[in-house]
Write an enzyme that holds these catalytic residues in place. Structure first.
Site, short mmCIF file in Angstrom:
data_model
loop_
_atom_site.label_atom_id
_atom_site.label_comp_id
_atom_site.label_asym_id
_atom_site.label_seq_id
_atom_site.Cartn_x
_atom_site.Cartn_y
_atom_site.Cartn_z
N SER A 64 0.43 -1.05 0.14
CA SER A 64 -0.04 0.36 -0.66
C SER A 64 1.52 1.31 0.50
O SER A 64 2.02 0.85 0.49
CB SER A 64 -0.73 0.20 1.42
OG SER A 64 -2.01 -1.39 0.89
N GLN A 65 0.38 2.46 -0.65
CA GLN A 65 0.47 3.78 -0.49
C GLN A 65 1.03 4.39 0.99
O GLN A 65 0.38 4.16 1.77
CB GLN A 65 -0.05 4.22 -1.46
CG GLN A 65 0.39 6.45 -1.18
CD GLN A 65 -0.59 7.21 -1.66
OE1 GLN A 65 -1.91 6.28 -2.42
NE2 GLN A 65 -0.58 8.53 -1.46
#
Length: 213
Positions: A64-65
């Site tokens: 994930s970011q």
């Protein structure tokens, strides 16, 4: 692969980036500053590890970011020794951030390839979940419930009732709900039957898969 002063410097820059985007919890920011994200990524993406972007990992999943990791983590309001259930171990990066904050993490992964890899990898870095299992995240871990917080790291088409049932009174479930695009949703358990619900903007996650491989 090592964690160097250069990597630490890049993490400090990343912390500044996500602070500008609105993350203010000092414990979350310290965890992002301490966890070596580049070690959780495939070698081809290592040079981009401290950009605020999601990147592919094995089994058609993503890491994930960092902003998304920080946003979800901040919503949990973690205190040391909180029991946190994570649905979707993935690369283990989010797991490491939770452990860095002093949480006792119980985590479920349904991609066998990722489960095997991450189960071995996390302890090598000094991050030891209380429990890491291969299984169906929709069912949670009733045998270890109730939890102080539950975090879902994949897009869920609906909110699984077993996850709501496994929250302590006062505890929080953070879950991205939707098909193509997800709405980050926070549930706070107010009593046995009552939940407070907050919708906190659009995000994009890989889908939460039901059947095992």
């Amino acid at each position: 692969m090592k964690d160097t002063h250069k990597h630490q410097g890049l993490r400090n820059q990343l912390v500044k980036t996500i602070t500008k985007k609105g993350i203010s919890d000092k414990n979350v920011l310290n965890a992002i500053a301490n966890v070596p994200r580049h070690l959780f990524m495939d070698s081809g993406f290592v040079d981009f590890a401290y950009q605020d972007k999601a990147f592919p990992i094995a089994a058609e999943q993503t890491i994930s970011q960092p902003y998304t990791v920080a946003f979800q983590t901040e919503l949990l309001k973690i205190k040391p020794n909180d029991q946190i259930l994570e649905i979707g171990t993935g690369s283990g990066y989010q797991t490491a951030v939770l452990i860095e904050m002093g949480a006792k993490v119980f985590t479920i992964e349904r991609q066998l390839e990722l489960f095997k890899k991450t189960k071995l990898f996390l302890p090598k870095l000094g991050y030891k979940p209380k429990k890491i299992v291969f299984g169906d995240g929709y069912k949670g871990m009733p045998e270890f419930a109730p939890f102080d917080g539950i975090i879902v790291t994949a897009g869920a088409p609906f909110v699984p009732n077993p996850l709501l049932a496994q929250l302590k009174i006062g505890a929080r479930l953070v879950i991205p709900v939707g098909d193509e695009v997800q709405i980050m949703t926070l549930f706070i358990r107010k009593s046995e039957k009552d939940f407070e619900k907050h919708e906190l903007g659009e995000f994009k996650f890989v889908p939460m898969l039901k059947e095992r491989n």
